[in-house]
Design a protein around this motif. Structure first.
Motif, short mmCIF file in Angstrom:
data_model
loop_
_atom_site.label_atom_id
_atom_site.label_comp_id
_atom_site.label_asym_id
_atom_site.label_seq_id
_atom_site.Cartn_x
_atom_site.Cartn_y
_atom_site.Cartn_z
N GLN A 63 -90.18 -58.37 -12.22
CA GLN A 63 -89.24 -59.43 -11.89
C GLN A 63 -88.97 -59.46 -10.40
OE1 GLN A 63 -85.65 -58.87 -14.21
NE2 GLN A 63 -85.96 -60.90 -15.10
N GLY A 64 -88.76 -60.64 -9.88
CA GLY A 64 -88.44 -60.79 -8.47
C GLY A 64 -89.62 -60.52 -7.58
N GLU A 65 -89.41 -60.71 -6.30
CA GLU A 65 -90.46 -60.49 -5.30
C GLU A 65 -89.89 -59.69 -4.14
OE1 GLU A 65 -92.69 -63.86 -4.01
OE2 GLU A 65 -92.35 -64.90 -5.89
N LYS A 66 -90.71 -58.82 -3.61
CA LYS A 66 -90.31 -58.08 -2.42
C LYS A 66 -90.76 -58.90 -1.21
CE LYS A 66 -90.52 -53.67 -0.17
NZ LYS A 66 -90.98 -52.30 -0.18
N PRO A 67 -89.81 -59.32 -0.35
CA PRO A 67 -90.19 -60.12 0.82
C PRO A 67 -91.18 -59.39 1.72
CG PRO A 67 -87.83 -60.17 0.48
CD PRO A 67 -88.39 -59.13 -0.45
N LYS A 68 -92.10 -60.15 2.28
CA LYS A 68 -93.11 -59.60 3.18
C LYS A 68 -92.80 -59.87 4.64
CE LYS A 68 -96.87 -59.97 -0.17
NZ LYS A 68 -96.11 -60.39 -1.33
N LEU A 69 -91.90 -60.84 4.88
CA LEU A 69 -91.60 -61.25 6.24
C LEU A 69 -90.13 -61.63 6.37
CD1 LEU A 69 -92.72 -61.97 9.07
CD2 LEU A 69 -93.19 -64.25 8.18
N LEU A 70 -89.49 -61.16 7.44
CA LEU A 70 -88.10 -61.50 7.74
C LEU A 70 -88.03 -61.84 9.22
CD1 LEU A 70 -85.13 -61.67 6.91
CD2 LEU A 70 -84.96 -59.21 7.29
N ILE A 121 -81.51 -60.88 -3.65
CA ILE A 121 -81.70 -62.08 -4.47
C ILE A 121 -83.18 -62.28 -4.76
CG2 ILE A 121 -81.53 -64.61 -4.51
CD1 ILE A 121 -78.89 -64.25 -2.89
N ALA A 122 -84.01 -62.16 -3.73
CA ALA A 122 -85.46 -62.34 -3.91
C ALA A 122 -86.04 -61.31 -4.87
CB ALA A 122 -86.17 -62.25 -2.56
N LYS A 123 -85.50 -60.11 -4.86
CA LYS A 123 -86.00 -59.04 -5.74
C LYS A 123 -85.46 -59.17 -7.16
CE LYS A 123 -86.50 -54.94 -3.11
NZ LYS A 123 -85.80 -53.82 -2.46
N GLY A 124 -84.58 -60.13 -7.41
CA GLY A 124 -84.03 -60.32 -8.75
C GLY A 124 -82.97 -59.29 -9.10
N GLU A 125 -82.22 -58.81 -8.12
CA GLU A 125 -81.23 -57.76 -8.36
C GLU A 125 -79.86 -58.30 -8.76
OE1 GLU A 125 -81.37 -55.43 -4.77
OE2 GLU A 125 -83.16 -54.36 -5.46
N TYR A 126 -79.75 -59.61 -9.03
CA TYR A 126 -78.50 -60.20 -9.50
C TYR A 126 -78.78 -60.99 -10.76
CZ TYR A 126 -76.48 -59.07 -4.96
OH TYR A 126 -76.03 -58.40 -3.86
N ASP A 127 -77.81 -60.98 -11.68
CA ASP A 127 -77.98 -61.79 -12.89
C ASP A 127 -77.42 -63.19 -12.63
OD1 ASP A 127 -75.18 -61.69 -13.16
OD2 ASP A 127 -75.24 -60.21 -14.77
N GLU A 128 -77.36 -64.02 -13.67
CA GLU A 128 -76.91 -65.41 -13.50
C GLU A 128 -75.44 -65.51 -13.10
OE1 GLU A 128 -76.58 -64.05 -17.69
OE2 GLU A 128 -78.29 -64.21 -16.36
N ASN A 129 -74.68 -64.45 -13.29
CA ASN A 129 -73.26 -64.42 -12.89
C ASN A 129 -73.05 -63.68 -11.57
OD1 ASN A 129 -72.28 -65.78 -15.24
ND2 ASN A 129 -72.66 -63.89 -16.37
N TRP A 130 -74.11 -63.41 -10.86
CA TRP A 130 -74.10 -62.73 -9.56
C TRP A 130 -73.59 -61.30 -9.66
CZ3 TRP A 130 -77.14 -64.59 -6.07
CH2 TRP A 130 -77.44 -65.95 -6.09
N GLN A 131 -73.83 -60.67 -10.80
CA GLN A 131 -73.53 -59.25 -10.97
C GLN A 131 -74.80 -58.46 -10.67
OE1 GLN A 131 -70.34 -58.18 -11.69
NE2 GLN A 131 -69.94 -60.35 -11.40
N TYR A 132 -74.64 -57.36 -9.95
CA TYR A 132 -75.80 -56.54 -9.61
C TYR A 132 -76.41 -55.94 -10.87
CZ TYR A 132 -78.84 -53.18 -7.41
OH TYR A 132 -79.95 -52.47 -7.02
N MET A 145 -76.24 -59.85 5.56
CA MET A 145 -76.72 -61.07 4.97
C MET A 145 -78.19 -60.96 4.61
SD MET A 145 -75.88 -64.93 6.03
CE MET A 145 -77.10 -65.47 7.17
N ALA A 146 -79.00 -60.36 5.48
CA ALA A 146 -80.43 -60.21 5.17
C ALA A 146 -80.62 -59.34 3.94
CB ALA A 146 -81.16 -59.61 6.37
N ALA A 147 -79.83 -58.27 3.83
CA ALA A 147 -79.95 -57.40 2.66
C ALA A 147 -79.60 -58.16 1.38
CB ALA A 147 -79.04 -56.18 2.81
N HIS A 148 -78.62 -59.03 1.45
CA HIS A 148 -78.22 -59.83 0.29
C HIS A 148 -79.35 -60.79 -0.11
CE1 HIS A 148 -75.53 -61.84 -2.47
NE2 HIS A 148 -75.79 -62.99 -1.89
N ILE A 149 -79.95 -61.45 0.86
CA ILE A 149 -81.05 -62.38 0.58
C ILE A 149 -82.23 -61.64 -0.04
CG2 ILE A 149 -82.76 -63.89 1.68
CD1 ILE A 149 -80.47 -64.66 3.65
N ILE A 150 -82.52 -60.45 0.46
CA ILE A 150 -83.62 -59.66 -0.09
C ILE A 150 -83.30 -59.24 -1.52
CG2 ILE A 150 -84.82 -57.44 0.13
CD1 ILE A 150 -84.75 -57.98 3.19
#
Length: 139
Positions: free
Chosen positions: A26-33, A8-19, A1-6
């Motif tokens: 684009q997107g942001e790399k999380p700094k804190l988990l 999403i934050a990095k912008g690795e999915y399009d509007e149809n949830w395709q990788y 689940m954490a990998a999935h959230i990261i």
């Protein structure tokens, strides 16, 4: 689940949830988990939870802050976490859980910690006392 959230934050999915591979910038790399776990009752897993907690009470806690590895005392650094409606705010404590090392090493998150708490709250205090009063070899 954490990998999935990261992802999403990095912008690795399009509007149809395709990788997809995000474009530069684009997107942001999380700094804190922060992993936070809470249990009320054991659902029949009481002995397992208790045994695991005893084992973890004897280990220093590995956390990461800004890419630096730190070791802290077990069952320390209490934090209040809001677990949402029905549960509310609960106190959780640092435990040495493998998620921290994995998130730092494999997900590239520079700040990671994991906390656990339980109800009734007296069990948190009992574990805190156990971690400080018992010789680590016995835990």
């Amino acid at each position: 689940m954490a990998a999935h959230i990261i992802s999403i934050a990095k912008g690795e999915y399009d509007e149809n949830w395709q990788y997809r591979t995000p474009e530069a910038g684009q997107g942001e790399k999380p700094k804190l988990l922060r992993y936070s776990y809470y249990t009320a009752g054991s659902g029949g897993a009481g002995p397992t939870i208790l045994q695991t907690s005893f084992l973890l009470a004897g280990e220093p806690v590995v956390v990461y802050k800004e890419g630096q590895r730190f070791e802290l005392p077990p069952i320390s650094n209490r934090r209040e976490v809001d677990f949402g409606p029905g549960i509310g705010r609960k106190g959780v404590y640092l435990y040495n859980l493998p998620e921290c090392e994995s998130a730092y090493k494999y997900l590239g998150v520079p700040g990671v910690s994991a906390r656990f708490g339980t109800d009734p709250f007296i069990w948190n205090w009992a574990m805190w006392l156990m971690a400080r009063a018992m010789p680590r070899k016995l835990l």
